[in-house]
Scaffold this motif. Sequence first.
Motif, mmCIF file in Angstrom:
data_model
loop_
_atom_site.group_PDB
_atom_site.id
_atom_site.type_symbol
_atom_site.label_atom_id
_atom_site.label_comp_id
_atom_site.label_asym_id
_atom_site.label_seq_id
_atom_site.Cartn_x
_atom_site.Cartn_y
_atom_site.Cartn_z
ATOM 1 N N UNK A 89 49.527 47.092 41.522
ATOM 2 C CA UNK A 89 48.286 47.501 42.186
ATOM 3 C C UNK A 89 48.217 49.019 42.266
ATOM 4 N N UNK A 90 47.097 49.576 41.796
ATOM 5 C CA UNK A 90 46.975 51.031 41.735
ATOM 6 C C UNK A 90 45.514 51.379 41.540
ATOM 7 N N UNK A 91 44.982 52.260 42.391
ATOM 8 C CA UNK A 91 43.627 52.754 42.178
ATOM 9 C C UNK A 91 43.636 53.645 40.945
ATOM 10 N N UNK A 92 42.863 53.305 39.941
ATOM 11 C CA UNK A 92 42.849 54.049 38.684
ATOM 12 C C UNK A 92 41.406 54.315 38.307
ATOM 13 N N UNK A 93 41.191 55.436 37.620
ATOM 14 C CA UNK A 93 39.825 55.856 37.318
ATOM 15 C C UNK A 93 39.056 54.822 36.508
ATOM 16 N N UNK A 94 39.737 54.113 35.634
ATOM 17 C CA UNK A 94 39.056 53.129 34.774
ATOM 18 C C UNK A 94 39.805 51.803 34.822
ATOM 19 N N UNK A 95 40.106 51.350 36.013
ATOM 20 C CA UNK A 95 40.931 50.161 36.170
ATOM 21 C C UNK A 95 40.184 48.904 35.752
ATOM 22 N N UNK A 96 40.848 48.083 34.941
ATOM 23 C CA UNK A 96 40.273 46.811 34.495
ATOM 24 C C UNK A 96 41.346 45.725 34.561
ATOM 25 N N UNK A 97 41.979 45.613 35.726
ATOM 26 C CA UNK A 97 43.067 44.654 35.882
ATOM 27 C C UNK A 97 42.725 43.516 36.838
ATOM 28 N N UNK A 98 41.459 43.412 37.248
ATOM 29 C CA UNK A 98 41.098 42.413 38.254
ATOM 30 C C UNK A 98 40.557 41.120 37.650
ATOM 31 N N UNK A 99 40.677 40.959 36.341
ATOM 32 C CA UNK A 99 40.105 39.779 35.698
ATOM 33 C C UNK A 99 40.814 38.495 36.054
ATOM 34 N N UNK A 100 42.078 38.583 36.469
ATOM 35 C CA UNK A 100 42.856 37.414 36.879
ATOM 36 C C UNK A 100 43.330 37.645 38.306
ATOM 37 N N UNK A 101 43.064 36.683 39.157
ATOM 38 C CA UNK A 101 43.487 36.796 40.553
ATOM 39 C C UNK A 101 44.970 36.496 40.687
ATOM 40 N N UNK A 102 45.786 37.520 40.815
ATOM 41 C CA UNK A 102 47.234 37.325 40.859
ATOM 42 C C UNK A 102 47.727 36.841 42.213
ATOM 43 N N UNK A 103 47.020 37.191 43.279
ATOM 44 C CA UNK A 103 47.502 36.827 44.603
ATOM 45 C C UNK A 103 48.762 37.575 44.963
ATOM 46 N N UNK A 104 49.239 37.350 46.160
ATOM 47 C CA UNK A 104 50.399 38.063 46.674
ATOM 48 C C UNK A 104 51.634 37.786 45.822
ATOM 49 N N UNK A 105 51.852 36.530 45.471
ATOM 50 C CA UNK A 105 53.043 36.171 44.700
ATOM 51 C C UNK A 105 52.977 36.741 43.292
ATOM 52 N N UNK A 106 51.823 36.643 42.653
ATOM 53 C CA UNK A 106 51.690 37.189 41.309
ATOM 54 C C UNK A 106 51.858 38.693 41.286
ATOM 55 N N UNK A 107 51.356 39.368 42.301
ATOM 56 C CA UNK A 107 51.540 40.808 42.391
ATOM 57 C C UNK A 107 53.026 41.152 42.475
#
Length: 387
Positions: free
Chosen positions: A171-189
């Motif tokens: 998890x990281x705020x990024x200028x062009x972030x495109x990592x939210x397509x799959x909901x990882x949840x707490x365990x996946x993170x």
Amino acid sequence: MKTSAFLYPWDVNGDPEAAHRTAALGVGQVTLASAYHSTRALTPRHPRHRIVTARHAAVLYPADARWEGRELRPWAAGDWAPGDAYGEAAEALSAAGLEVHTWVVLAHNSRLGEEHPDTSVVNAYGDRYPWAPCIAQPATRAYLVALAAEAAVRPGARGTELESLGWYGLAHLHAHDKTAGVGLGDAGQYLMSLCFCGSCRTGYEEQGLDAGELAATVRAALEPVWRGAPSDGGWTGVEKLLGEARAAATRAWRDERARTLQEAAVTAVRAAAPDGFQVLLHADPVSYHCGANAGVDPAHILSVADGVVVPCTGGADRLAPFAREHREGAVLAANFTVVSGMGGSPGTLERDARAAADLGAGELRLYHAGLASDGDLDAVRAALAAL
């Protein structure tokens, strides 16, 4: 309640009204960035600019001779914070009657990862996270401890708040972030934040795990998640995906590396600081969580530092595990975002602050006086007056 507002030096320098405007909010303290990650920031009231682009992680003051001969060393800021930008801003704020504490970002540094890629967290697929230095690596730990001591103890500062003093992950705020397509949840993170650099592979093996088998288990566990299966939340979800024994072994390694780094950094700051200098950590009470608010064990961290700053926007429940420790004199500060455009709710600050106090908070932090609109600041001023 003692209240501090976060600021960057560029919010103050070049704006003759900034320090007095901040004092007029009703705060008694400013937490002023002295070492910070790359960012793009709004400055809605500054007479000379509206957008500041900090292109890389940097110290916002002239670094000293301790870095001579070291491969890992901090970078100077560019034109967004030239010279001793921190010192200039701190002097103006102090002249306005405000107590100044440093704000130090540690294990969050994209330039470090770009120029020294071997320092970065490596996930189970072999992908590097250049923003996330691996805190298990000896050279990286030494760099972070030295940076904490230098950036925290600036002339005139009465204390410090150490951010990102622990594991950073996916998890990281990024200028062009495109990592939210799959909901990882707490365990996946958690699984996507496990590091498999050489130091961590050795650490897992010391815990009785085969690092290669662990990485394969992580990839296999995540395969259904990539296809859309839900990722169960919480630690029980991690245990379900990895197995209880493997999950416990990874956490034992990572918790120990984080705890000992936190101990070393706080010790180094205190050794460099004058008597009475306050050392706080931005913290999350769940030790396996990653990010700017480092995951900690509440009992441990309150035996090491003078207290914690806890994110409370959207709910103050994370205060409770720290409050239950009942550490005499420990600072428990509730951190509220007061920028409406960033999900904050300055209009409910009075109510939220009272709720946080009921849960044990004795201080407030306001993120962020430089980024907030005039309307947001009006609401903050009214809330603090009512408190």
